[in-house]
Design a protein around this motif. Structure first.
Motif, PDB file in Angstrom:
ATOM      1  N   SER A 179     -36.904  22.940 -43.497  1.00 33.59           N
ATOM      2  CA  SER A 179     -35.468  23.160 -43.348  1.00 33.59           C
ATOM      3  C   SER A 179     -34.676  22.134 -44.144  1.00 33.59           C
ATOM      4  N   GLY A 180     -33.390  22.376 -44.256  1.00 36.23           N
ATOM      5  CA  GLY A 180     -32.500  21.457 -44.940  1.00 36.23           C
ATOM      6  C   GLY A 180     -31.109  21.529 -44.349  1.00 36.23           C
ATOM      7  N   VAL A 181     -30.332  20.490 -44.558  1.00 37.38           N
ATOM      8  CA  VAL A 181     -28.962  20.427 -44.052  1.00 37.38           C
ATOM      9  C   VAL A 181     -28.004  20.411 -45.239  1.00 37.38           C
ATOM     10  N   ILE A 182     -27.002  21.274 -45.171  1.00 37.42           N
ATOM     11  CA  ILE A 182     -25.999  21.332 -46.240  1.00 37.42           C
ATOM     12  C   ILE A 182     -24.599  21.142 -45.637  1.00 37.42           C
ATOM     13  N   SER A 183     -23.678  20.727 -46.478  1.00 34.55           N
ATOM     14  CA  SER A 183     -22.265  20.720 -46.091  1.00 34.55           C
ATOM     15  C   SER A 183     -21.507  21.624 -47.052  1.00 34.55           C
ATOM     16  N   PHE A 184     -20.499  22.284 -46.516  1.00 37.14           N
ATOM     17  CA  PHE A 184     -19.645  23.156 -47.327  1.00 37.14           C
ATOM     18  C   PHE A 184     -18.196  22.869 -46.983  1.00 37.14           C
ATOM     19  N   THR A 185     -17.411  22.525 -48.002  1.00 44.05           N
ATOM     20  CA  THR A 185     -15.984  22.258 -47.836  1.00 44.05           C
ATOM     21  C   THR A 185     -15.204  23.302 -48.612  1.00 44.05           C
ATOM     22  N   PRO A 186     -14.442  24.162 -47.936  1.00 43.09           N
ATOM     23  CA  PRO A 186     -13.758  25.244 -48.652  1.00 43.09           C
ATOM     24  C   PRO A 186     -12.651  24.722 -49.560  1.00 43.09           C
ATOM     25  N   HIS A 187     -12.498  25.379 -50.706  1.00 44.57           N
ATOM     26  CA  HIS A 187     -11.376  25.061 -51.588  1.00 44.57           C
ATOM     27  C   HIS A 187     -10.065  25.464 -50.906  1.00 44.57           C
ATOM     28  N   THR A 188      -9.046  24.667 -51.096  1.00 47.59           N
ATOM     29  CA  THR A 188      -7.736  25.007 -50.537  1.00 47.59           C
ATOM     30  C   THR A 188      -6.956  25.935 -51.474  1.00 47.59           C
ATOM     31  N   ALA A 189      -7.238  25.864 -52.773  1.00 48.00           N
ATOM     32  CA  ALA A 189      -6.557  26.741 -53.735  1.00 48.00           C
ATOM     33  C   ALA A 189      -7.215  28.119 -53.711  1.00 48.00           C
ATOM     34  N   PRO A 190      -6.419  29.189 -53.842  1.00 47.55           N
ATOM     35  CA  PRO A 190      -6.987  30.535 -53.837  1.00 47.55           C
ATOM     36  C   PRO A 190      -7.790  30.817 -55.103  1.00 47.55           C
ATOM     37  N   LEU A 191      -8.699  31.769 -55.008  1.00 48.39           N
ATOM     38  CA  LEU A 191      -9.435  32.222 -56.181  1.00 48.39           C
ATOM     39  C   LEU A 191      -8.487  32.845 -57.197  1.00 48.39           C
ATOM     40  N   GLU A 192      -8.887  32.803 -58.471  1.00 44.91           N
ATOM     41  CA  GLU A 192      -8.058  33.403 -59.514  1.00 44.91           C
ATOM     42  C   GLU A 192      -8.144  34.928 -59.509  1.00 44.91           C
ATOM     43  N   VAL A 193      -9.115  35.461 -58.756  1.00 41.17           N
ATOM     44  CA  VAL A 193      -9.285  36.922 -58.666  1.00 41.17           C
ATOM     45  C   VAL A 193      -9.453  37.294 -57.199  1.00 41.17           C
ATOM     46  N   PRO A 194      -9.172  38.544 -56.811  1.00 41.89           N
ATOM     47  CA  PRO A 194      -9.410  38.967 -55.432  1.00 41.89           C
ATOM     48  C   PRO A 194     -10.900  38.824 -55.068  1.00 41.89           C
ATOM     49  N   LEU A 195     -11.162  38.343 -53.872  1.00 44.39           N
ATOM     50  CA  LEU A 195     -12.533  38.095 -53.448  1.00 44.39           C
ATOM     51  C   LEU A 195     -13.374  39.363 -53.464  1.00 44.39           C
ATOM     52  N   ASP A 196     -12.800  40.490 -53.071  1.00 45.04           N
ATOM     53  CA  ASP A 196     -13.588  41.718 -53.035  1.00 45.04           C
ATOM     54  C   ASP A 196     -14.019  42.149 -54.437  1.00 45.04           C
ATOM     55  N   GLN A 197     -13.148  41.919 -55.444  1.00 41.75           N
ATOM     56  CA  GLN A 197     -13.522  42.242 -56.821  1.00 41.75           C
ATOM     57  C   GLN A 197     -14.635  41.316 -57.311  1.00 41.75           C
ATOM     58  N   LEU A 198     -14.511  40.041 -57.023  1.00 45.27           N
ATOM     59  CA  LEU A 198     -15.540  39.081 -57.420  1.00 45.27           C
ATOM     60  C   LEU A 198     -16.887  39.447 -56.803  1.00 45.27           C
ATOM     61  N   LYS A 199     -16.880  39.762 -55.510  1.00 43.83           N
ATOM     62  CA  LYS A 199     -18.125  40.116 -54.832  1.00 43.83           C
ATOM     63  C   LYS A 199     -18.757  41.353 -55.449  1.00 43.83           C
ATOM     64  N   THR A 200     -17.945  42.321 -55.794  1.00 47.94           N
ATOM     65  CA  THR A 200     -18.458  43.536 -56.403  1.00 47.94           C
ATOM     66  C   THR A 200     -19.185  43.227 -57.706  1.00 47.94           C
ATOM     67  N   VAL A 201     -18.581  42.398 -58.529  1.00 48.43           N
ATOM     68  CA  VAL A 201     -19.178  42.054 -59.826  1.00 48.43           C
ATOM     69  C   VAL A 201     -20.461  41.240 -59.634  1.00 48.43           C
ATOM     70  N   VAL A 202     -20.405  40.226 -58.791  1.00 48.16           N
ATOM     71  CA  VAL A 202     -21.567  39.347 -58.600  1.00 48.16           C
ATOM     72  C   VAL A 202     -22.743  40.113 -58.009  1.00 48.16           C
ATOM     73  N   ARG A 203     -22.489  40.888 -56.986  1.00 50.11           N
ATOM     74  CA  ARG A 203     -23.575  41.627 -56.331  1.00 50.11           C
ATOM     75  C   ARG A 203     -24.155  42.708 -57.251  1.00 50.11           C
ATOM     76  N   THR A 204     -23.280  43.387 -57.981  1.00 48.49           N
ATOM     77  CA  THR A 204     -23.758  44.418 -58.897  1.00 48.49           C
ATOM     78  C   THR A 204     -24.613  43.798 -59.999  1.00 48.49           C
ATOM     79  N   ALA A 205     -24.176  42.672 -60.523  1.00 46.66           N
ATOM     80  CA  ALA A 205     -24.922  42.005 -61.590  1.00 46.66           C
ATOM     81  C   ALA A 205     -26.295  41.545 -61.116  1.00 46.66           C
TER      82      ALA A 205
END
Length: 255
Positions: A179-205
């Protein structure tokens, strides 16, 4: 007071107090913050969280564990629920002063991670103990075998850090993997593109990761930009840096 782990829930209870203390300290909990613990189980980590925070909300799907936690920690706020079915912002303070932490089950690690990462800056920091292979994917670099959908989305949505390894020998029952331990700190600035569009491209690719983008994204290219995309489509998806998926998404959806 202990529970018999349920295989159906993917329960592996961490029993090493040095590791538990280290995980709690890694969260960097500040005075006045709310801590949301996912899957507290027997409450081994909960005990350390309560020692540094007065506002701990524990979400537990196992009714046996809920009953045990209520006995061990009478002042603990325990919710008997499946975390994946809940609205994350409704569980947290509206000012964003929240920390999310948990020893998350191996069998639902990715859905939990995507839910937390997609939520945006409704919390300040998250710390998770998980299967090492998944933790390594989060911080993987382009061109490596571990680099994929999880890597791209994590690195675009926040700052992710691999903190330390955890041996399989400190769990009961002992899992077959490290196992491993990670930390994740969300960005406060919004993405430059809609998240659903980004997910579509990344998952399709990455659904056809060994193919060139011109092949794996053919359906999207045809639908959104029949005349072609001003982007190097001779590359494979694992050759792109996370930021380049932003550029690719813009090219496809905003020609």
């Amino acid at each position: 007071m202990s529970l018999r782990p349920k295989k159906s829930l993917g329960q592996h209870f961490l029993r090493d107090h040095n590791i538990l203390r280290k995980i709690a300290l890694s969260a960097g909990i500040r005075p006045g913050e709310r801590v949301l613990e996912i899957g507290p189980g027997e409450g081994a980590l909960t005990e350390y969280l309560l020692s540094v925070c007065e506002d701990v909300l524990a979400i537990e799907v196992d009714a046996r564990a809920v009953e045990l936690l209520q006995v061990k920690f009478p002042d603990l706020n325990v919710m008997h629920a499946d975390f994946l079915s809940l609205s994350l912002p409704e569980l947290l303070r509206p000012d964003g002063q929240n920390v999310i932490i948990g020893n998350i089950p191996y069998n639902i690690t990715s859905p939990i991670l995507f839910k937390v990462m997609d939520a945006g800056p409704v919390y300040r920091r998250s710390v998770f103990l998980m299967q090492q292979e998944v933790a390594q994917r989060l911080v993987a670099n382009p061109g490596t075998k571990a680099y994929g959908i999880l890597s791209v989305q994590a690195q675009l949505l926040g700052e992710v850090e691999y903190l330390f390894d955890v041996s399989r020998h400190v769990f009961y029952p002992k899992p077959n993997v490290e196992s491993g331990v990670i930390s994740f700190t969300p960005h406060t600035a919004p993405l430059e593109v809609p998240l659903d569009q980004l997910k579509t491209v990344v998952r399709t690719a990455f659904n056809q990761r060994r193919k060139k983008l011109s092949n794996s994204l053919k359906a999207l290219i045809t639908e959104h930009k029949p005349d072609g995309v001003s982007f190097n489509l001779d590359l494979r998806p694992d050759q792109l840096h996370p930021k380049e998926f932003i550029t690719l998404t813009q090219a496809l959806f905003n020609p």
